[in-house]
Write a protein that holds these residues in place. Sequence first.
Motif, PDB file in Angstrom:
ATOM      1  N   ASN A  61      48.058  41.898  34.158  1.00  0.00           N
ATOM      2  CA  ASN A  61      47.483  42.112  35.487  1.00  0.00           C
ATOM      3  C   ASN A  61      48.239  41.338  36.559  1.00  0.00           C
ATOM      4  O   ASN A  61      48.303  41.767  37.717  1.00  0.00           O
ATOM      5  CB  ASN A  61      46.010  41.697  35.489  1.00  0.00           C
ATOM      6  N   THR A  99      40.580  43.187  38.416  1.00  0.00           N
ATOM      7  CA  THR A  99      39.467  43.107  37.490  1.00  0.00           C
ATOM      8  C   THR A  99      38.812  41.746  37.617  1.00  0.00           C
ATOM      9  O   THR A  99      39.489  40.716  37.552  1.00  0.00           O
ATOM     10  CB  THR A  99      39.901  43.352  36.034  1.00  0.00           C
ATOM     11  N   ALA A 118      36.891  46.651  36.550  1.00  0.00           N
ATOM     12  CA  ALA A 118      36.804  45.400  35.799  1.00  0.00           C
ATOM     13  C   ALA A 118      37.015  45.634  34.314  1.00  0.00           C
ATOM     14  O   ALA A 118      37.776  44.906  33.658  1.00  0.00           O
ATOM     15  CB  ALA A 118      35.445  44.743  36.047  1.00  0.00           C
ATOM     16  N   ASN A 125      40.641  47.802  33.501  1.00  0.00           N
ATOM     17  CA  ASN A 125      41.844  46.994  33.692  1.00  0.00           C
ATOM     18  C   ASN A 125      41.880  45.770  32.790  1.00  0.00           C
ATOM     19  O   ASN A 125      42.905  45.103  32.698  1.00  0.00           O
ATOM     20  CB  ASN A 125      41.964  46.560  35.156  1.00  0.00           C
ATOM     21  N   ARG A 126      40.766  45.466  32.141  1.00  0.00           N
ATOM     22  CA  ARG A 126      40.759  44.375  31.166  1.00  0.00           C
ATOM     23  C   ARG A 126      41.500  44.784  29.898  1.00  0.00           C
ATOM     24  O   ARG A 126      42.267  43.988  29.325  1.00  0.00           O
ATOM     25  CB  ARG A 126      39.299  44.002  30.847  1.00  0.00           C
TER      26      ARG A 126
END
Length: 404
Positions: free
Chosen positions: A63, A70, A114, A117-118
């Motif tokens: 990220n 996220t 959240a 994208n984790r």
Amino acid sequence: MNVALTRGLARITSGAVFPYQSAVIRIGFSLTWLAFLLREWVNRDELYGPDSPWSWQMARQLNAANQAFTVLMWSDSPRWFEVVYAAAIAAAVMLLVGWRTRTASVLFMVGVLALQNRSVFEGDGGDNVIHVMAVYLVFTRCGQVWSLDARRARRIPADGRDVVGIVMWAFFAAVLTLVTVLDKLGAGWALVFWGALAGQAAWWLVRRYAPGEPRSVVEMTGNVVHAGAMLVIAVQVCFIYATAGWYKIQGPQWENGTALYYALHLNDFTPWPGLSHALAGNGLLVMLITYGTVIFESAFPFALINRHVKNVLLPMMMCGHVGIGFIFGLPFFALGMITADALFLPTSFLRWVGDRIGRTLQAVRATPTSPTVESPTWLPGGAVVRQPMEEGHGDADGEVEAET
């Protein structure tokens, strides 16, 4: 041309265009995401939580490179993950029923981003569709019909005091202030969230203290943004089908009509091995479905030009997604794509479905006031025939009036 442009501008600015279609995609995508979260409740730690093979540190490095947003990267605490997962479920419910839709759409987007994208390697194409649509829904006025907001708007005056709304705004303003002070947001996302919060405040102030021309301007601006978002969603769906079709054309298995045969033998996508192998054993059916898939996906954007062709193609595409969801074990992908297809359904059909569902719910909730009262007779158009009551009951004229 001038007349057409004038009518078009009046149509876009006078009200939210395609309110029933926007309500359908709001309900469809929130229901799909909610069903997925509830289905994977027992597996949530392995998918997005502390037990995921894609560890928190690995997700943080990725990220940081792709600048994906996220809130799960704010802390690696298991309790924080549980809070975020529960909040994502609550936001999906809020958006599904249309309660505080403007706030719910932002919270829904935060929940989707959240979790997805984790762990970016979880899910399928349906998750990608929800990922993109969650962002677009923020800019739509998708609570105009079939929502608790619409029911509240009919019951409460437009300039009435909204205590719940003020409390929610103050709470999220405090949360956003704390997050900003702790430097948890990048500059871009801070601008997005503070802009949304400021927009909510401006809308309330104008509605409360400037009900004249300022409110009309704000309404027109919201309608134009809504129309632009609906156009972007429609174009996005067309891109999904067009790119899928044209990429399939370039594959040799799709060119010779055998792609479905190999897909039906993938162990990860055969929840019903007997059914999958039986379908794969029919060479003619495999060829027809393979070529039909390419033709329908490639022709989808062009079929929208003709209303009659579109109304024939849409049910076929939806049935195809139902088959994909059942045969390949991809129910949430199927629900997501069916929702995307429903965007192009005629308004008359959606209103007819809504009326049918509403009448069914009314019939379920209705309780007779007396055992001698006969049920009202429904007529086309929502009219009701008043039935006579037995002597000694009801009004002086011996009739009871039922309202739709």
